[in-house]
Structures are given as C-alpha cells and as structure tokens.
Write a protein that holds these residues in place. Sequence first.
Motif, PDB file in Angstrom:
ATOM      1  N   THR A  11      11.527  -9.273  -8.277  1.00  0.00           N
ATOM      2  CA  THR A  11      10.817  -9.575  -9.530  1.00  0.00           C
ATOM      3  C   THR A  11      10.758  -8.374 -10.467  1.00  0.00           C
ATOM      4  O   THR A  11      10.545  -8.540 -11.666  1.00  0.00           O
ATOM      5  CB  THR A  11       9.393 -10.100  -9.259  1.00  0.00           C
ATOM      6  OG1 THR A  11       8.695  -9.168  -8.427  1.00  0.00           O
ATOM      7  CG2 THR A  11       9.452 -11.453  -8.564  1.00  0.00           C
ATOM      8  N   PHE A  44      11.592 -13.464 -14.602  1.00  0.00           N
ATOM      9  CA  PHE A  44      10.358 -13.998 -14.022  1.00  0.00           C
ATOM     10  C   PHE A  44       9.243 -14.076 -15.058  1.00  0.00           C
ATOM     11  O   PHE A  44       8.380 -14.948 -14.987  1.00  0.00           O
ATOM     12  CB  PHE A  44       9.940 -13.200 -12.781  1.00  0.00           C
ATOM     13  CG  PHE A  44      10.747 -13.551 -11.572  1.00  0.00           C
ATOM     14  CD1 PHE A  44      10.328 -14.560 -10.702  1.00  0.00           C
ATOM     15  CD2 PHE A  44      11.956 -12.914 -11.297  1.00  0.00           C
ATOM     16  CE1 PHE A  44      11.090 -14.919  -9.592  1.00  0.00           C
ATOM     17  CE2 PHE A  44      12.722 -13.264 -10.180  1.00  0.00           C
ATOM     18  CZ  PHE A  44      12.296 -14.271  -9.337  1.00  0.00           C
ATOM     19  N   GLY A  78       8.538 -17.845 -15.107  1.00  0.00           N
ATOM     20  CA  GLY A  78       7.621 -17.784 -13.969  1.00  0.00           C
ATOM     21  C   GLY A  78       6.958 -19.122 -13.662  1.00  0.00           C
ATOM     22  O   GLY A  78       6.933 -19.564 -12.504  1.00  0.00           O
TER      23      GLY A  78
END
Lengths: 742, 742
Positions: A273, A280, A284
């Motif tokens: 990440t 992300f 996300g």
Amino acid sequence: MTTNNQTIYYTLTDEAPSLATCSLLPIVRTFTSAAGIDVKISDISLAGRVLSAFPENLSADQNVEDGLSFLGELTQDPNANIVKLPNISASIPQLKACIAELQAQGYDIPDYPEAPKTDAETEIQTRYGKILGSAVNPVLREGNSDRRAPGAVKAFVRKFPHSMGKWSKASRTHADYMRGGDFFSSEQSITMEDAGDVRIEFVDPAGNVEVKKELSLEKGEILDSMNMSCQALRDFFEESMNDAKETGVMWSLHVKATMMKVSHPIVFGHAVTVFYKELFDQYGELFDQLGVNPNNGIGSVYDKIASLPRSKREEIEEAIHACHEHRPEMAMVDSVKGITNLHVPSDVIVDASMPAMIRNGGKMWGPDGKPKDTKAVMPESTYARIYQEMINYCKTNGAFDPTNIGTVPNVGLMAKKAEEYGSHDKTFETEAGTMRVVAADGTVLMQHEVEKGDIWRACQTKDEPVRDWVKLAVTRARQSDTPAVFWLDHKRAHDAQLIKKVEKYLQEHDTDGLEILIKTYNQAIRYSMDRMFHGNDTISVTGNVLRDYLTDLFPIIELGTSAKMLSIVPMLKGGGMYETGAGGSAPKHVQQVEEENHLRWDSLGEFMALAVSLEDMGIKQNNSRAAILSKTLDAATGKLLEENKSPSRKTGELDNRGSHFYLGMYWAQAVAAQTEDAELAAQFAPLAKTLTDNEAKIVAELSEVQGTAAELDGYYHANRDMVKKVMRPSATLNAALAAQNA
Amino acid sequence: MTTNNQTIYYTLTDEAPSLATCSLLPIVRTFTSAAGIDVKISDISLAGRVLSAFPENLSADQNVEDGLSFLGELTQDPNANIVKLPNISASIPQLKACIAELQAQGYDIPDYPEAPKTDAETEIQTRYGKILGSAVNPVLREGNSDRRAPGAVKAFVRKFPHSMGKWSKASRTHADYMRGGDFFSSEQSITMEDAGDVRIEFVDPAGNVEVKKELSLEKGEILDSMNMSCQALRDFFEESMNDAKETGVMWSLHVKATMMKVSHPIVFGHAVTVFYKELFDQYGELFDQLGVNPNNGIGSVYDKIASLPRSKREEIEEAIHACHEHRPEMAMVDSVKGITNLHVPSDVIVDASMPAMIRNGGKMWGPDGKPKDTKAVMPESTYARIYQEMINYCKTNGAFDPTNIGTVPNVGLMAKKAEEYGSHDKTFETEAGTMRVVAADGTVLMQHEVEKGDIWRACQTKDEPVRDWVKLAVTRARQSDTPAVFWLDHKRAHDAQLIKKVEKYLQEHDTDGLEILIKTYNQAIRYSMDRMFHGNDTISVTGNVLRDYLTDLFPIIELGTSAKMLSIVPMLKGGGMYETGAGGSAPKHVQQVEEENHLRWDSLGEFMALAVSLEDMGIKQNNSRAAILSKTLDAATGKLLEENKSPSRKTGELDNRGSHFYLGMYWAQAVAAQTEDAELAAQFAPLAKTLTDNEAKIVAELSEVQGTAAELDGYYHANRDMVKKVMRPSATLNAALAAQNA
C-alpha cells in the motif's frame, strides 16, 4: 504411546519431495526390510492436513489419518525415528488453491472464510488457521537442531564447485532496515522466577482492559514482547523507495510471510500500500468492497478486479502502472510473466532470497530480465544486519570461493517452540492504547504504548530447551574440535536473558580446550566469515530465527544449496528426527515435471537423513544390520557424488529417478561387498549384479519418458497412482526390486 | 649541550604556518616575557634547510643557522621544550621550485641534479636528498606520540559541528588494494638477540654480491624487509583502471610520495605509465631524451615537452588525451585547471585525501566539477583495508555525526625513527636477483627473490621506543580511564615481533582495571568505530604509519580537521615537543593571502601546543607564572572557541590575524582576572583594558586590508619584512603590545 522400535516414520509431504518419495521408497524398503525395519509413510502434506481437519465432511473412503498429530505424539517416544522431508508452509493464497483443488476432486470441504461473519465461519477459519504457515515444524521439532555439511558433500563441492557470481567492489547492493520503531528497538524480555500465569492485555485510552491471551509459563521461561510501529514502518518503506529511485538501484522486499504468518503479511501489506499509495488512495473503498487484501500482495488486486467490467478493470490497471512510473524498478520473481516482488507474499522468502542474491554477486533480476544491483529491504533490523555485513564482506574480498572455504554448521535453539517469533496466537495488529503483559497478581511485567496498526507480539522460550541447546553446542564443539560461537547480542533484551542462561549452563560442561565465544550478530558473522575465508570452520550457535536464516545462508554459499545439509533434531525425550534440506525451489520442479516429465529434485538430503536414521536405529535398537545399511548408504552417497550422478536440471539428462537408481545400485554393490555380515552380502549380491548389468538399459528407460508432459492430476493432492506411473517408469528397475523383495 | 632552561624553541616553518607565526609570536612573547621565558625562533623551513646545506656557496650575510641540526641535538636535553609547526615534506618538484626561488633571490646554490653525472653532482644530490620528503620529523621526534582532541575542542564541535556529506547506502565508493605481491604479503621480520652488524645485499643471477647498505643494530631491535613486485603492481593498476571504467566510478590514487619518498614515487610513476600506457609506449625514447620522469607525475611530461616545437607538442598532447578516452574518469585535484590525481605526486596524500573523501560522503571531485563515487586506489594493502572498513561502516550506518560521537586519540610509536617505512636509505628499486639481509657471520637472515623494477625496502624499530610506547599507552589509558587497543596484526611479520614485545612490556605496568586489547587493524577500527558511534572513546595504540594515518582520519571525522588536535611528543630523554596540527591544506591558504590578503589558517593548534609547552615549563622549571600562563591560555582558547572567533574562510571576515587578536585579548583578560599572582594580574590589566576597549577598532583595521593582493616576495623564502607588514597591519594592536612590552 507405543511404537514398533524397528520403525522409521518417513513423511509424505508436498510438491517435488513427495514425487521423489514415490520413486525412492521402494528402493529404500528393499534394503531396510532385510534388517527387519519397517519404513512407514506418514502424511503431513498440506492437502492431508486440510482433509484431516474436516473428518465430518468426508466420506469413509475419503477419510485420512491425521499424520501430524500422530508424529507430534511420537516425538515424546524415546524410540522415535522420523525422516522429515520439506513441506509447504502455506500462505493464504496457497491454502485457498489447495482447498479449491480438493473441492474439485470431490472433497466436500468448506471455503476459507477471509472475513468470517458467523460462528460457524469463525470455527472454520480457526481450523484452517492451524494449517497455515509454519504449522508442521513447531509440532515435530521437539528438540534442538544440529545442521552441518557432511564431509562427502564438501569434498564434492571442492571437486565440482557450483557457480558463484562475481562481486564488484563498486556494487550498489545493500541491505536496508529500520533504524528505530521496529521489533528490535522495542524488545522487552523477562525470565520467570517461578511458574505462573500471565495475561496479554490491551488497554484502550479510556482505560478499558481487554484480555487478548492467557499464558501459563514455566519456571525459568523467557517471555519477550515487542512492537513494530506502523507509522515508522510506512515511513521507512517510503524513504527506502525514494532512495532506491534516486540512487538508481532496484527495490526488493525480503520478509518471511510464511513463517511469521501474522506479523510479516501485515508488513508485506504495508509495502504494497505504500508502493501503490495513489492506487489505494483512489480505489480504497472499491477494493474494500471487492475484498482486496493487500497482505496477500498486489496479486490480490488483480484477482479481485477480474470480476469488474472491462473498462473499470483497465482503468485500475492503468492506475497500477501509473504508480510504477515514480517508483523504483522492482526486483522480479518472474520477469517474463511480470511477477514482481510484491505480487504474492509467499514468493519472497528472506532466508532463501538473500543468499541467492549474495551468491549471484549481489544482483537480482530486473523487469528487463537483466541482473541488477538491489536495495534489499528487510524491515526487521534484528537479523537484516547480518546480510549487510556479508554484502560488505563480499564487496571487500570478492565472492567466496567454494573450493577453499571453511564451513559454518549450526546448532540451533528450537525445541518446544522456542523463539517462535511467528507465533500467531501472540501477535496482534493493535488499536491505539497500551499492550501489556500482566502477572496473575496484577503486576505489569512489560508494556508498550501502541498506535493503531502497530504490530505487537510476544514470544516464549522455555528453560529446558536452552539447557539442552548449550549441551548440544558443547557436544558438537568437542566432537568436531571446532570453535563454537553463540550469536547473542547483549544489547537485545531477549538475548541479554539468554546470555545469563548460557553462562550458567556452560558451567555444567567440561569446556577445557574448547573455544566457546559469545558475540553479537555482526561480530559473529564477521568472525565466522573471516575464518571461513581462510578455510576454517566455526559452529554458529543461534536462536531459532537465525538458525532458520543461517542454515540457508551458509549452505547456499558453501554448497550452492541448503538441500545438501545434514539436519538432525536430537529430541529432548531421546528420539531423533532427521530432516532433509529446504524446499525453497520445489514449485518450479513440479512445473518442469508437468511440462517435460523431468524431476530435478535432488534427494541427497533424503539419502543423508536415512543414513543417520539407520545409524541411530543401529545404536538404539542394537540392530547390527541397520548399522551396516547406514555405513553402506553413506558409501553409496559418496560414490554417487564422486561419479556426479546427481540430477541434472536439463530435461533428457539424468533426473531424480535416475539418481535414485544409481543410489540403489551403489548401495547394493556396497552391501554385497561388505564382509561384516556375509548372509546380508549374499542376499544383495544378485540385486547388485542385476542393477550393474542393466545400468544402461535402466538409464535409457528413465530417460526415454522425458520431454513430454506428465499427468499428475493435482498439485497439492496428486493422484498417487498417476504419480507412481510417472515416477517409476523403468520396468527393468521395478522388476529387479520386485525380485529382491520376493 | 646546555640550554637556557626557560626557553621555548618555536619553529619557523613554511607556507601558512610561517605567516601565522609572524602575527602570533609578538603576542605570545608579550605574555611569556612576564614569566621570564624566552621564545626563540628556530628556522626549519624548506628554504632554510636548503640554504644551510650549502654554507660555502653563501655570502656572510646570507648564511643561516642549521636550525634542524640544532633542534636535533636539543631533543637529547631533558629540558628541551619545542613547539613544532607543520613544515613541507618536499617532493622533488617542490624542492626544485624552492631552489629556483632562492636562486632568483640571489643565493648561489646549485640546481638539483636529477641524474648526476659527476662526483660533484652526486655530492649535491646527496645533500639535497637529506632535505627531501619526511626529513624533519625523524630528526625531531625523539619520543613517541600522544595525540588527542582536547575537551574544549570536542565541546566546540558539539556546538558548531562541521558539515558532513551524506553517505548513500548505494554508494559505489570503495578502497582498492593489492591482494598479493605487495609489501604486506612479502614482509619478513626478525628481532636481534644481540647487537650486531648486518648487510643488505643484492645477489645477481650470476652470483655476484653487491652490498647495498650496512647497518649496526641494537640488541632487541626489529628489522623488517619486504618487497613489492613491479609486475604485480602494474597488473593491479591495469585491472583497477579497467574495473573503474567498466563499473563507471572514478579512479583516484592515494599514496604518500612525500613521506615514503623513495618507494611511493616509484609506485606513483607506475600508475602514470600504466594509465598513459600508449603514450609512454609511443614516446618513451623521446621522453627519456627530454628527461621526463613519470615518478614526478604526468606534469613532468607537460614540463619537458614545453621545449619542443609546437606541432610536436600538440601531437603529444593529443596522445595524452587519446589515453583518457579508454581510461576511467579521474578524480581531480583542481577540476577548473584540469589538474588530475596523477599530475604531481605531492598532491595526493593518502592520510589527508581519504578522510576528506569519507567526510564528503565517499565522493571526490570529477572532471566536470561534480562530486562522484570513486575507486580509491592504495596499492599497499597493509593500511588500505582500514579505509575500506570505514567506507563499509558509513555505507551501513550513515555518516558519523560529530555532535554525538566519541573520540579516538592515538598513542603512536615513532621514537628513534621506529617504523620509518619511508626510510629512503634502505629502499631500493631492484634488478632481477636476490635481495637479502646477512648477519656479520654470513648467516642469511631474510631474503626475497626480486625482479627488475621491484621495490625492496627494510625498516628498523629499536627496542627502547617500543618499551616507552607501551608505557605511554598504559599511562594514557589510566589517565583518561579509556580502553586502549594495540592495532597489531598477528598475521603480519613485523607485528608478530611487536606483539611479543608488547605482551612482555605490559607486564611491567599495573594494568588492573584497564581494558588493554590487541586487535588486527580491521578488528581494531571496527571496534573503535562501533564505540565511537555510541559516544564512547577508545585509544588507538599504533605503529608509526597508522599513527600518521589515524591522526588525520579520526580528527577529520570528529573535528573536521586534524589541526585541532593536541599533539605531544614526550621525548625519551625527558624533554617535550609540542606539535601543532597538520598542514595539509596550507598551500591554498598562501594563495588566498597573495590574491586577497586573507589568511584562513587556524592557529588553534599553536594555542594548544603553547599551553602544554607552558604547563611543562611550569612543572619542570618550577615556574609558577608559566603554570598560570598555561591555565589562562587554555581558558582563552576555550573562550575563543565558544565565541566562535576562529578564522573564517571568507575574505573580509575574521582571519588568522583577527583570531590572534582575540586570543590575546581573552588571554590578557584571563591573566588580569586570575588571583594566584596579583602582581601578574596587575601587570596585564592595562593590556586587557586597551584591547577590550579597542576591539572594534582593531578588528576593523584587520579587516580593512583584506580584498586586495598582498606582496610576500617569495613562496618558500618570503621577505620577512614584507611578511611582517602583511601580517601585522593593525597599528592599534601593535601599539598596545609595544606599550605592554615597554
């Protein structure tokens, strides 16, 4: 538990070793039966362990024995004699693949619930949890570890040295690790003055206490606790990636997500990440919905987005590639297929990957398929520094030369799960608050202030194993007349406790004339390398993790592989376990069998383990034929090495099966030639003659089948009949063995 | 010899220190005269030594005293008190420049004959030979060496740390040295059981014996011999240049041609002829005719071809540039002027250049003026490995942080020319045959088979200095309560002899509670660095060469300069010599004075040396005022550091002269304020007041003169009156001193 004293338990494991077993055991049993020894298979394969975890889901004919539990009990038997082959330490992706394969084969076992929602699912996850990661070794290793390179193997290497990459003095390669905020810098450690219960507790900012785990500790037991700061870890990753980008080296990650099965997947996930931060940040929420788990690698993203509409999927794939733009090049696991270091956590195993890199002149493979200098990132500084020390040494002195270096055998602490830093039941990803260890009377023994996402873990080391380990070290130093160095860092909390015990228990032994030293990791590896460089041997006496790392590191430098090491576990209760080499590259081996029917797996480890297993049988059970079989097997192994009859990596040349044939032939010749037991010699003379006469024919039969695909019908749970067909293709050899056993 | 017991002999040397002396001494004498102490100048400058070598060529008013001989005798006097400033260790080009300057000033001294053809020329060369290289120190250093960073200086650095370049973990910089065929690998060493004469002989292949040198050795004296293979050296250079080219790092050479004045110029010359191989292959004959000497650098080619016709000269210049095409980039001494590492041998001095590189994050300056990673080539492996060890340490741990590291003071063996590896009278460039050392009775004590061009050398170490050195080490360890490490490598022939003596002489001392260790160079520097990194001090107890190298290396890391070290030579006969810091960058300082009338030279070393000189005077001559002057001078120096009144590098800001003024002011204030000697205090109160009141005015006067060129009328032999005019420009300060002395 009672066992037949004349039984060797031979484990059935996974991948290449399990294929090899199918070819080797019939040969071995031909010999052992003559000594009244039974060689029994005990199934501890991943598939076997999965199936035995759900007996109620299986039909009667599907049911399998719980081999691991059986062997676990056996370790308490003074007559235990176990030959243990490498097995899979399963990551979650591996476990899921195995489950899928078994389901397809008609086994009604449940899916692995990643996020259990019901009690039933939680129960299933718990059962699977016991199968994940380093699940086998802690059960079986009821003793400490004695690993060394047999003389015959060192002699072989001096004659046929493995290739070593050239080290440039100008190499940029280095190990990079955290300078603070990691387990090393936060470690606390206590020794229990008396037996007692302790609680691992989490206290939230409001003062609410949650008991995470209760432990019953023995008198003299060492308990450690340590914390890795999530923020420090992520900052470190970011900095290391920026530095690699700036300085133009590749970035590679080296963790051990399989063994440290709770802490290291989290560490791995942070690497994913951070590297793909923008990805992300942007997706996300979507990823959460899809069930993407970065701890399973960027591969998890590819898996989960497969279900999305094409345009969305392509958008995300572009976002992934955009991240690569401003990040350093990454070391590749498979540059052809574009599989990077961050694809799946089980691909990058520090103890295998670092020695391979060092052996390869400090280079890993880049996206363009070329070898390149690398920033080898290992967040836990505790052990990472030994690699940097060796890298510096190689830059200064050039690559080690296998034809003239000494050896660094290991005496490792591991009995009764000592220093099992992978202990998943005492590892926690925390919320903000305090993690603490509290005695029964409420005394706070250790505590850490933690932030959300920190990784806190505790770890036990019982007293008896330490005492036995010191004894084993002194015994080995005396037997081999070699200096022994305890790798213990007085600045590390856990080691400071251990040093006290070592100093105490050393006094129980006669150490006159022995060189027994205690050195920090850096000093110890430097000392050992200096001696090795000048052709001298040094026993490394280490804790559990260093044991694991060093028994790959030095063997890979010295022998080109750790599979050629002799690995003995003299068990606390008197039995013995004889382990064969590591299985680090076994998956590739299976692929080659499936595609070209060539098994490059080298069973040398099995040969050596069997020899010491038989030797032990000879001594403990007063079985003189076992002793003869041991000596003749050793001779056969030596001859095999000398004649270079080990498996080739190339299809069409001698493979694992051919190598087994030669072992059988040399062994039969040796038994027929020995004079201690004339009856035994006479018994094996015909086999020796048949094999010798038919050498060319058998080798041809074993070679003919190669080059085309082989059907195994399963990776984790292959069809044993099909395996047998593939692994025993020489009618002449099969007939010769059958005739001997008739 | 009898001396006035109340005399401090203050050396007049060269370059910046000699300019500084002109400003500082009038201030110092103002104070010392109050204690009845005479500070006498003793001229040991290169020019002074040249002139005193040819008294018969000079007129009566030109004649100078032989300051060096005088001081040499003085070292045998228990009352000797010498303050020694840095002087030029002259290379041949420097000597020739000095001769030319003196001739131009009207001194009728002869040219330096590079290839003497007559007896007279040989005699001249011999006289000059005694002036070359490290000629001063061996005469004066009649004791061992005690060097350390004073507490006030460490405190200053913690407050005002010098800049430190960042070390990248991916740095390619490394030290490269021979792995065989060099002095280290060929060293032999013996200890004389009794006093006796030995001969150094050369035996040619036909068996003819030539006596090269006869030596009278004392009982217990160590004699070493060693050989460097010309072929191995040239192969090493070729390989190192190819490797640098391939790996894309710069190539730099680090020798000490000034100190090792026979062996290292030859080594340097081989570097030149290997780097410019095609040039010397093509023009070798012409160069011989022109008198090109590659040992004087590629600069020698430029010098000698200046006389050729333009077209020929350009052809050769092109050939020089053609060589650069296929060679690696070279580290530059002056990238603006195109002066490389191979230009003149006196520019690259390993003990100064390596620490500067390490301090600069492992980078040297490239042809484009940018800092770059370098292959730092130091053929002699004996000492080179310590630099590689420090480079590795910095790559692993980052640059040392001056604000929190410990210190590594040195106790060095050097009395009676111990370990003078530069000993030019025992160094030979050989023909093919045998070099050997033979006892009076004909026994061959040591011998080496040599090839044409090999460099063979012998070296002596007397017993008394070793014994004194061990004593000094124990004394310093006790006084400072600091671990002391003897840097001695049991694998080195010479050190193996020394270790025996050290172990013997350590028994003469009470070492209870002291940590006194013997470690190899690698182990010793690693141990010291580890301690330093954690803020702890470690005394390095070393032989002569390591003394020289380490007293630059650690000070430059710790303090940014070796000039701030306190350097004491407690002489064997009881006297004391107080040396001031190194003069490594002094030539640049003079240039700045000539161009901008700003002297950046920092006289801190002189202040500290004077303080210990006065302290010693106080004790030995029972001169209480000397003791007070010492204490108050120390206080003044501390104040000066704290107030940051050291010279700036920038023209227009406070320079050496201004710094002297502040020292004088603080010193006068301190003397006036002390209460031990009221009369003395009263005597200095007016001076303190005058200087304090006129601070701004004096500083302004000292600043005003800066920015325009200053006339010194000579580099090696400047006009003292003109120097005085330049160095004492403040009428106010001069008047204040005159009033005090009146």
